[in-house]
Design a protein around this motif. Sequence first.
Motif, PDB file in Angstrom:
ATOM      1  N   ALA A 152       2.873  11.111 -12.203  1.00  0.00           N
ATOM      2  CA  ALA A 152       3.850  10.557 -13.144  1.00  0.00           C
ATOM      3  C   ALA A 152       4.358  11.629 -14.100  1.00  0.00           C
ATOM      4  O   ALA A 152       5.548  11.688 -14.416  1.00  0.00           O
ATOM      5  CB  ALA A 152       3.229   9.404 -13.922  1.00  0.00           C
ATOM      6  N   LYS A 153       3.472  12.501 -14.529  1.00  0.00           N
ATOM      7  CA  LYS A 153       3.892  13.590 -15.420  1.00  0.00           C
ATOM      8  C   LYS A 153       4.809  14.559 -14.693  1.00  0.00           C
ATOM      9  O   LYS A 153       5.834  14.983 -15.226  1.00  0.00           O
ATOM     10  CB  LYS A 153       2.667  14.327 -15.959  1.00  0.00           C
ATOM     11  CG  LYS A 153       3.025  15.458 -16.893  1.00  0.00           C
ATOM     12  CD  LYS A 153       1.817  16.196 -17.377  1.00  0.00           C
ATOM     13  CE  LYS A 153       2.248  17.349 -18.259  1.00  0.00           C
ATOM     14  NZ  LYS A 153       1.130  18.208 -18.612  1.00  0.00           N
ATOM     15  N   PRO A 212       0.825  -1.208   0.000  1.00  0.00           N
ATOM     16  CA  PRO A 212       0.000   0.000   0.000  1.00  0.00           C
ATOM     17  C   PRO A 212       0.861   1.261   0.000  1.00  0.00           C
ATOM     18  O   PRO A 212       1.910   1.325   0.631  1.00  0.00           O
ATOM     19  CB  PRO A 212      -0.800  -0.101   1.304  1.00  0.00           C
ATOM     20  CG  PRO A 212      -0.722  -1.530   1.711  1.00  0.00           C
ATOM     21  CD  PRO A 212       0.542  -2.067   1.163  1.00  0.00           C
ATOM     22  N   ALA A 213       0.384   2.254  -0.743  1.00  0.00           N
ATOM     23  CA  ALA A 213       1.096   3.536  -0.824  1.00  0.00           C
ATOM     24  C   ALA A 213       0.070   4.655  -0.808  1.00  0.00           C
ATOM     25  O   ALA A 213      -1.036   4.513  -1.331  1.00  0.00           O
ATOM     26  CB  ALA A 213       1.930   3.597  -2.098  1.00  0.00           C
ATOM     27  N   ALA A 214       0.452   5.774  -0.214  1.00  0.00           N
ATOM     28  CA  ALA A 214      -0.431   6.940  -0.171  1.00  0.00           C
ATOM     29  C   ALA A 214      -0.277   7.732  -1.468  1.00  0.00           C
ATOM     30  O   ALA A 214       0.798   7.767  -2.070  1.00  0.00           O
ATOM     31  CB  ALA A 214      -0.081   7.821   1.024  1.00  0.00           C
ATOM     32  N   LEU A 215      -1.357   8.361  -1.893  1.00  0.00           N
ATOM     33  CA  LEU A 215      -1.311   9.167  -3.114  1.00  0.00           C
ATOM     34  C   LEU A 215      -0.303  10.313  -2.996  1.00  0.00           C
ATOM     35  O   LEU A 215       0.318  10.702  -3.981  1.00  0.00           O
ATOM     36  CB  LEU A 215      -2.698   9.737  -3.420  1.00  0.00           C
ATOM     37  CG  LEU A 215      -3.650   8.836  -4.187  1.00  0.00           C
ATOM     38  CD1 LEU A 215      -5.035   9.446  -4.264  1.00  0.00           C
ATOM     39  CD2 LEU A 215      -3.118   8.555  -5.569  1.00  0.00           C
ATOM     40  N   ASP A 216      -0.158  10.841  -1.781  1.00  0.00           N
ATOM     41  CA  ASP A 216       0.722  11.986  -1.570  1.00  0.00           C
ATOM     42  C   ASP A 216       2.193  11.642  -1.797  1.00  0.00           C
ATOM     43  O   ASP A 216       2.981  12.502  -2.193  1.00  0.00           O
ATOM     44  CB  ASP A 216       0.545  12.551  -0.152  1.00  0.00           C
ATOM     45  CG  ASP A 216      -0.887  12.997   0.098  1.00  0.00           C
ATOM     46  OD1 ASP A 216      -1.615  13.241  -0.884  1.00  0.00           O
ATOM     47  OD2 ASP A 216      -1.267  13.109   1.278  1.00  0.00           O
ATOM     48  N   GLU A 217       2.577  10.407  -1.553  1.00  0.00           N
ATOM     49  CA  GLU A 217       3.989  10.049  -1.662  1.00  0.00           C
ATOM     50  C   GLU A 217       4.352   9.459  -3.021  1.00  0.00           C
ATOM     51  O   GLU A 217       5.519   9.173  -3.285  1.00  0.00           O
ATOM     52  CB  GLU A 217       4.378   9.064  -0.562  1.00  0.00           C
ATOM     53  CG  GLU A 217       3.683   7.727  -0.637  1.00  0.00           C
ATOM     54  CD  GLU A 217       4.032   6.807   0.507  1.00  0.00           C
ATOM     55  OE1 GLU A 217       4.125   5.599   0.260  1.00  0.00           O
ATOM     56  OE2 GLU A 217       4.219   7.300   1.640  1.00  0.00           O
ATOM     57  N   LEU A 218       3.374   9.293  -3.919  1.00  0.00           N
ATOM     58  CA  LEU A 218       3.661   8.686  -5.220  1.00  0.00           C
ATOM     59  C   LEU A 218       4.616   9.525  -6.049  1.00  0.00           C
ATOM     60  O   LEU A 218       5.549   9.002  -6.661  1.00  0.00           O
ATOM     61  CB  LEU A 218       2.366   8.464  -5.997  1.00  0.00           C
ATOM     62  CG  LEU A 218       1.509   7.291  -5.581  1.00  0.00           C
ATOM     63  CD1 LEU A 218       0.275   7.194  -6.463  1.00  0.00           C
ATOM     64  CD2 LEU A 218       2.289   6.004  -5.642  1.00  0.00           C
ATOM     65  N   GLU A 219       4.403  10.825  -6.077  1.00  0.00           N
ATOM     66  CA  GLU A 219       5.253  11.680  -6.912  1.00  0.00           C
ATOM     67  C   GLU A 219       6.709  11.635  -6.456  1.00  0.00           C
ATOM     68  O   GLU A 219       7.626  11.566  -7.275  1.00  0.00           O
ATOM     69  CB  GLU A 219       4.732  13.114  -6.908  1.00  0.00           C
ATOM     70  CG  GLU A 219       5.489  14.016  -7.856  1.00  0.00           C
ATOM     71  CD  GLU A 219       4.889  15.400  -7.957  1.00  0.00           C
ATOM     72  OE1 GLU A 219       5.625  16.309  -8.370  1.00  0.00           O
ATOM     73  OE2 GLU A 219       3.699  15.586  -7.630  1.00  0.00           O
ATOM     74  N   ALA A 231      -6.421   9.885 -12.327  1.00  0.00           N
ATOM     75  CA  ALA A 231      -5.958  11.194 -12.811  1.00  0.00           C
ATOM     76  C   ALA A 231      -4.838  11.730 -11.916  1.00  0.00           C
ATOM     77  O   ALA A 231      -3.858  12.307 -12.408  1.00  0.00           O
ATOM     78  CB  ALA A 231      -7.121  12.176 -12.866  1.00  0.00           C
ATOM     79  N   LYS A 232      -4.960  11.529 -10.597  1.00  0.00           N
ATOM     80  CA  LYS A 232      -3.902  11.983  -9.685  1.00  0.00           C
ATOM     81  C   LYS A 232      -2.616  11.187  -9.891  1.00  0.00           C
ATOM     82  O   LYS A 232      -1.523  11.736  -9.834  1.00  0.00           O
ATOM     83  CB  LYS A 232      -4.377  11.861  -8.234  1.00  0.00           C
ATOM     84  CG  LYS A 232      -5.440  12.883  -7.870  1.00  0.00           C
ATOM     85  CD  LYS A 232      -5.923  12.697  -6.442  1.00  0.00           C
ATOM     86  CE  LYS A 232      -7.070  13.649  -6.135  1.00  0.00           C
ATOM     87  NZ  LYS A 232      -7.590  13.463  -4.787  1.00  0.00           N
ATOM     88  N   VAL A 233      -2.741   9.888 -10.152  1.00  0.00           N
ATOM     89  CA  VAL A 233      -1.562   9.057 -10.402  1.00  0.00           C
ATOM     90  C   VAL A 233      -0.867   9.508 -11.684  1.00  0.00           C
ATOM     91  O   VAL A 233       0.356   9.651 -11.733  1.00  0.00           O
ATOM     92  CB  VAL A 233      -1.962   7.569 -10.479  1.00  0.00           C
ATOM     93  CG1 VAL A 233      -0.827   6.723 -11.017  1.00  0.00           C
ATOM     94  CG2 VAL A 233      -2.403   7.060  -9.123  1.00  0.00           C
TER      95      VAL A 233
END
Length: 133
Positions: A120-121, A76-83, A114-116
């Motif tokens: 990535a962008k 599991p990963a939080a959306l905030d830490e993906l970038e 869309a956030k992912v």
Amino acid sequence: MASNASAMADINVTPLVDVLLVLLIIFMVTMPIQSIPVDVDLPQKTDQPDQPPPNPPDPIKLRIDGSGQVFWNDSPAALDELESRMTEEVQRDPNNQPELQIDTNESAQYGVLAKVLAAAKNAQMVKIGFVQN
């Protein structure tokens, strides 16, 4: 009666000539447009022998489930830490990035995807693929 039986057998070529002249003018006008040269930067041959490309790193498997939870390589990963994670992966070797393989559940919300993709962008990832099950 014999004079009425002989029909006029001449073809009227005036409309044909008009159409041909119009086509000729169209071709004359459009041909200079097609002959404009286009600059192309081709790679130059170097004296160095061709080196085989490095092995690509293992792909990053990103899964989004129906509840909106994101999993980075099955953890599991939080959306905030993906970038920040994606930026770290890109900075390891910018020329040989890992592929980001995104697998979404069909009931997942588009907003999470869309956030992912935005992360990535922003992390300048160029190899992004979608996995279909």
